[in-house]
Design a protein around this motif. Structure first.
Motif, PDB file in Angstrom:
ATOM      1  N   VAL A   1       0.838  -1.198   0.000  1.00 58.70           N
ATOM      2  CA  VAL A   1       0.000   0.000   0.000  1.00 58.70           C
ATOM      3  C   VAL A   1       0.873   1.249   0.000  1.00 58.70           C
ATOM      4  N   THR A   2       1.792   1.326   0.952  1.00 58.24           N
ATOM      5  CA  THR A   2       2.677   2.491   1.022  1.00 58.24           C
ATOM      6  C   THR A   2       3.851   2.191   1.946  1.00 58.24           C
ATOM      7  N   ASP A   3       4.947   2.910   1.736  1.00 59.74           N
ATOM      8  CA  ASP A   3       6.057   2.849   2.683  1.00 59.74           C
ATOM      9  C   ASP A   3       5.696   3.657   3.926  1.00 59.74           C
ATOM     10  N   LEU A   4       6.170   3.201   5.082  1.00 57.75           N
ATOM     11  CA  LEU A   4       5.820   3.839   6.347  1.00 57.75           C
ATOM     12  C   LEU A   4       7.065   4.401   7.027  1.00 57.75           C
ATOM     13  N   PRO A   5       6.973   5.616   7.530  1.00 56.81           N
ATOM     14  CA  PRO A   5       8.091   6.135   8.326  1.00 56.81           C
ATOM     15  C   PRO A   5       8.104   5.494   9.709  1.00 56.81           C
ATOM     16  N   VAL A   6       9.287   5.296  10.249  1.00 58.85           N
ATOM     17  CA  VAL A   6       9.454   4.806  11.614  1.00 58.85           C
ATOM     18  C   VAL A   6      10.072   5.937  12.426  1.00 58.85           C
ATOM     19  N   SER A   7       9.407   6.328  13.504  1.00 59.62           N
ATOM     20  CA  SER A   7       9.886   7.465  14.297  1.00 59.62           C
ATOM     21  C   SER A   7      11.193   7.114  15.007  1.00 59.62           C
ATOM     22  N   ALA A   8      11.865   8.159  15.529  1.00 60.22           N
ATOM     23  CA  ALA A   8      13.113   7.936  16.249  1.00 60.22           C
ATOM     24  C   ALA A   8      12.897   7.072  17.484  1.00 60.22           C
ATOM     25  N   SER A   9      11.684   7.138  18.030  1.00 62.97           N
ATOM     26  CA  SER A   9      11.380   6.302  19.199  1.00 62.97           C
ATOM     27  C   SER A   9      11.021   4.872  18.812  1.00 62.97           C
ATOM     28  N   GLY A  10      10.876   4.610  17.482  1.00 62.54           N
ATOM     29  CA  GLY A  10      10.664   3.247  17.007  1.00 62.54           C
ATOM     30  C   GLY A  10       9.242   2.878  16.659  1.00 62.54           C
ATOM     31  N   THR A  11       8.336   3.849  16.502  1.00 62.29           N
ATOM     32  CA  THR A  11       6.929   3.538  16.265  1.00 62.29           C
ATOM     33  C   THR A  11       6.532   3.779  14.810  1.00 62.29           C
ATOM     34  N   ALA A  12       5.799   2.824  14.238  1.00 65.76           N
ATOM     35  CA  ALA A  12       5.182   2.965  12.917  1.00 65.76           C
ATOM     36  C   ALA A  12       3.676   2.793  13.084  1.00 65.76           C
ATOM     37  N   ASN A  13       2.896   3.553  12.298  1.00 63.54           N
ATOM     38  CA  ASN A  13       1.440   3.580  12.462  1.00 63.54           C
ATOM     39  C   ASN A  13       0.717   3.272  11.162  1.00 63.54           C
ATOM     40  N   ILE A  14      -0.438   2.617  11.319  1.00 66.70           N
ATOM     41  CA  ILE A  14      -1.380   2.421  10.216  1.00 66.70           C
ATOM     42  C   ILE A  14      -2.771   2.771  10.737  1.00 66.70           C
ATOM     43  N   VAL A  15      -3.513   3.584   9.998  1.00 64.17           N
ATOM     44  CA  VAL A  15      -4.908   3.865  10.310  1.00 64.17           C
ATOM     45  C   VAL A  15      -5.705   3.667   9.024  1.00 64.17           C
ATOM     46  N   VAL A  16      -6.704   2.795   9.086  1.00 65.14           N
ATOM     47  CA  VAL A  16      -7.537   2.494   7.917  1.00 65.14           C
ATOM     48  C   VAL A  16      -8.989   2.729   8.312  1.00 65.14           C
ATOM     49  N   LEU A  17      -9.705   3.535   7.537  1.00 66.91           N
ATOM     50  CA  LEU A  17     -11.118   3.801   7.774  1.00 66.91           C
ATOM     51  C   LEU A  17     -11.961   2.976   6.822  1.00 66.91           C
ATOM     52  N   ASP A  18     -13.070   2.453   7.343  1.00 65.39           N
ATOM     53  CA  ASP A  18     -14.003   1.646   6.541  1.00 65.39           C
ATOM     54  C   ASP A  18     -13.260   0.548   5.803  1.00 65.39           C
ATOM     55  N   SER A  19     -12.518  -0.234   6.558  1.00 64.72           N
ATOM     56  CA  SER A  19     -11.719  -1.323   5.997  1.00 64.72           C
ATOM     57  C   SER A  19     -12.625  -2.443   5.497  1.00 64.72           C
ATOM     58  N   ALA A  20     -12.331  -2.954   4.308  1.00 61.77           N
ATOM     59  CA  ALA A  20     -13.055  -4.092   3.750  1.00 61.77           C
ATOM     60  C   ALA A  20     -12.532  -5.382   4.369  1.00 61.77           C
ATOM     61  N   PRO A  21     -13.278  -6.491   4.274  1.00 64.16           N
ATOM     62  CA  PRO A  21     -12.772  -7.767   4.782  1.00 64.16           C
ATOM     63  C   PRO A  21     -11.416  -8.108   4.154  1.00 64.16           C
TER      64      PRO A  21
END
Length: 315
Positions: A285-305
């Protein structure tokens, strides 16, 4: 003085009406109620008579989410008629002609877990011992998942928070399915945190799949929301994983996932991937940044099965 109790009399009237007018699922529920037989007991009786059927399949039939159409399924229905002491072909007659089959079938039912995760004997074994169809009785409002990894690149904690709304009365449990991240991974320990307690647990040591009932601390009426939390702790070696993903057979209004890497062991690349039923591999879907503290996030609205989650590369 002998005679039927008022409850049994009402049950008999309901069953007679259901057998006359249908639908199939209503008649099956009424027949089980009259005989005071649970789905688990019905499955045991069928197996004793030489018929193999999963608890989930029986639950789909009873809830009207699936209906028996194949020749072997119809033979099982006739065996059910005998066990429940119903007139011959009384349930079969309510099924009518077969529905169109395939991914665009007219019933629009949810995909099977095998459509999402691929065929697996381990998956089949764990789902055979619990009624995963209860999850279809909810509207899935939100799912938040957090995974923590250590400096040695192994995971040591996963925490899940879910928000659901009951679609029908008497909803009282949810089945949590844990997907192994790497082949040979042992099933983790599940610990309820709030809003639920642990019920039956089915684990397959060979594949690492696990299905567990989370029984709510109160029974829900239709339309009532519920929030519950639980966590997983590894029960064996947990190093070398390169993914964190969640599977859902139903739409979810909001999915929020976070992976917490140790700042001293950040991945070289982290991606959001998704996979829909019937496809052979997840798509990038997309490349994700990882913060200096080590966290990566995904938020999906109205996700299909399907599957939503992370994939990463260490080097």
């Amino acid at each position: 003085m002998s005679g039927k109790s008022p409850t049994r009399a009402r049950s008999a009237v309901t069953l007679e009406q259901a057998l006359r007018h249908g639908p199939f699922d209503r008649a099956l529920r009424a027949a089980l109620e009259r005989r005071e037989l649970s789905l688990e007991s019905l499955q045991r009786r069928l197996r004793a008579d030489g018929y193999s059927i999963s608890l989930a399949a029986l639950s789909y039939w009873q809830r009207g989410l699936r209906r028996p159409e194949r020749p072997e399924s119809l033979r099982i229905v006739m065996a059910v008629e005998g066990i429940l002491e119903l007139p011959r072909a009384s349930l079969v007659a309510l099924l009518g002609p077969p529905r169109p089959r395939g991914r665009r079938a007219a019933d629009g039912g949810p995909p099977e877990f095998t459509d999402l995760l691929g065929p697996s004997t381990g998956l089949t074994r764990v789902l055979d011992g619990v009624d995963a169809a209860v999850n279809l009785g909810f509207q899935h409002i939100g799912m938040q998942g957090d995974l923590w990894l250590g400096e040695d690149r192994s995971w040591y904690l996963e925490r899940v928070r879910r928000v659901v709304t009951a679609r029908q009365d008497h909803a009282d449990r949810f089945v949590a399915l844990h997907i192994p991240d790497v082949p040979g991974q042992t099933a983790p320990v599940l610990r309820p945190i709030s809003g639920c307690r642990l019920g039956r647990v089915q684990a397959d040591p060979e594949s690492g799949f696990q299905a567990a009932e989370l029984v709510f601390d109160h029974v829900l009426a239709s339309g009532h929301p519920h929030v519950f939390e639980y966590e997983y702790i590894p029960s064996g070696p947990a190093s070398g994983i390169d993914r964190y993903q969640h599977a859902s057979r139903q739409p979810v209004r909001q999915i929020a996932l976070r992976t917490h890497f140790d700042p001293r062991a950040l991945p070289a690349r982290c991606r959001h991937v998704a996979q829909r039923p019937g496809t052979s591999a997840p798509r990038h879907v997309t490349d994700l940044p990882v913060s200096a503290s080590g966290t990566a996030n995904i938020v999906v609205l109205d996700s299909a099965p399907g599957l939503e989650g992370f994939r990463w590369e260490w080097d």
